[in-house]
Design a protein around this motif. Structure first.
Motif, mmCIF file in Angstrom:
data_model
loop_
_atom_site.group_PDB
_atom_site.id
_atom_site.type_symbol
_atom_site.label_atom_id
_atom_site.label_comp_id
_atom_site.label_asym_id
_atom_site.label_seq_id
_atom_site.Cartn_x
_atom_site.Cartn_y
_atom_site.Cartn_z
ATOM 1 N N LEU A 20 0.679 -0.971 0.064
ATOM 2 C CA LEU A 20 0.069 0.124 0.006
ATOM 3 C C LEU A 20 1.159 1.407 -0.450
ATOM 4 O O LEU A 20 1.977 1.124 0.848
ATOM 5 N N SER A 21 0.279 2.301 -0.494
ATOM 6 C CA SER A 21 1.287 3.885 -0.842
ATOM 7 C C SER A 21 0.176 4.974 -0.440
ATOM 8 O O SER A 21 -1.494 4.586 -0.657
ATOM 9 N N CYS A 22 0.930 5.482 0.340
ATOM 10 C CA CYS A 22 -0.008 6.924 0.508
ATOM 11 C C CYS A 22 0.496 7.870 0.416
ATOM 12 O O CYS A 22 2.184 8.113 1.292
ATOM 13 N N ALA A 23 0.583 8.822 -0.633
ATOM 14 C CA ALA A 23 0.491 10.089 -1.114
ATOM 15 C C ALA A 23 0.358 11.589 -0.158
ATOM 16 O O ALA A 23 -1.057 11.015 -0.009
ATOM 17 N N SER A 24 1.381 12.575 0.238
ATOM 18 C CA SER A 24 1.216 13.070 1.488
ATOM 19 C C SER A 24 1.171 14.301 0.445
ATOM 20 O O SER A 24 2.044 14.309 -0.304
ATOM 21 N N SER A 25 0.516 15.496 0.436
ATOM 22 C CA SER A 25 0.746 16.904 -0.034
ATOM 23 C C SER A 25 -0.295 18.045 1.578
ATOM 24 O O SER A 25 -0.667 17.729 2.001
ATOM 25 N N GLY A 26 0.426 19.004 0.868
ATOM 26 C CA GLY A 26 -0.045 20.338 1.506
ATOM 27 C C GLY A 26 0.901 20.623 3.154
ATOM 28 O O GLY A 26 1.369 22.021 3.069
ATOM 29 N N SER A 71 7.670 1.782 5.729
ATOM 30 C CA SER A 71 8.480 2.629 6.015
ATOM 31 C C SER A 71 7.788 4.030 4.985
ATOM 32 O O SER A 71 6.593 3.958 4.987
ATOM 33 N N ARG A 72 8.807 5.154 4.696
ATOM 34 C CA ARG A 72 8.532 6.174 4.611
ATOM 35 C C ARG A 72 10.049 6.923 3.222
ATOM 36 O O ARG A 72 10.694 6.390 3.601
ATOM 37 N N ASP A 73 9.032 7.167 2.588
ATOM 38 C CA ASP A 73 10.110 8.389 1.801
ATOM 39 C C ASP A 73 10.173 9.472 1.772
ATOM 40 O O ASP A 73 9.093 9.788 1.125
ATOM 41 N N ASN A 74 10.296 10.319 2.509
ATOM 42 C CA ASN A 74 10.342 11.744 2.950
ATOM 43 C C ASN A 74 10.427 13.044 1.520
ATOM 44 O O ASN A 74 10.119 13.476 1.246
ATOM 45 N N ALA A 75 11.628 12.103 0.509
ATOM 46 C CA ALA A 75 11.592 12.883 -0.371
ATOM 47 C C ALA A 75 10.369 13.004 -1.607
ATOM 48 O O ALA A 75 10.469 13.405 -2.014
ATOM 49 N N LYS A 76 10.012 11.653 -1.672
ATOM 50 C CA LYS A 76 8.840 12.068 -2.713
ATOM 51 C C LYS A 76 7.721 11.829 -1.588
ATOM 52 O O LYS A 76 6.363 11.976 -1.933
ATOM 53 N N ASP A 77 7.274 11.843 -0.081
ATOM 54 C CA ASP A 77 6.231 12.134 1.265
ATOM 55 C C ASP A 77 5.383 11.392 0.679
ATOM 56 O O ASP A 77 3.959 11.179 -0.158
ATOM 57 N N ARG A 78 5.799 10.197 0.906
ATOM 58 C CA ARG A 78 5.268 8.811 0.315
ATOM 59 C C ARG A 78 5.262 8.102 2.020
ATOM 60 O O ARG A 78 6.548 7.991 2.299
#
Length: 124
Positions: A20-26, A71-78
């Motif tokens: 699963l992925s979660c895209a973040s914005s804002g 896990s998270r990828d802060n460079a991709k906001d994911r």
């Protein structure tokens, strides 16, 4: 305000895997502790896993240890949730959530922002 959008759910056979992925914005993604939850009809939202802002500390619900990896990828906001050895009882709606609080956050009420969820169905 943090906007979260989950993806990656679907139908999978028992024993299979999903990511699963979660895209973040804002807002600045790394400022938030992130968690994965799931919910089935008539039940409360269940905590699965959490990860701190820098991705250096993770926490898992006992029932999920060994089968999921957050896990998270802060460079991709994911944010990600790798799920393995899936069982029919894992069928649920899966949500990602963000909290500006510090610490290990395993309670839904501690999270301020939620995605709309993604359905995971595991067939037997």
């Amino acid at each position: 305000q943090v906007h979260l959008v989950e993806s990656g759910g679907g139908l999978v056979q028992a024993g299979g895997s999903l990511r699963l992925s979660c895209a973040s914005s804002g807002q600045t993604f790394s400022n938030y502790y992130m968690g994965w939850f799931r919910q089935t009809p008539g039940k409360e939202r269940e905590f699965l896993a959490g990860i701190n802002g820098r991705g250096l500390s993770t926490y898992y619900a006992d029932a999920m240890k060994g089968r999921v990896t957050i896990s998270r990828d802060n460079a991709k906001d994911r944010l990600y949730l790798q799920m393995n050895s899936l069982k029919p009882e894992d069928t649920a709606y899966y949500y990602c959530a963000a909290s500006s609080l510090l610490g290990i956050l395993a309670t839904a009420s501690l999270y301020e922002f939620w995605g709309q969820g993604t359905q995971v169905t595991v067939s037997s």
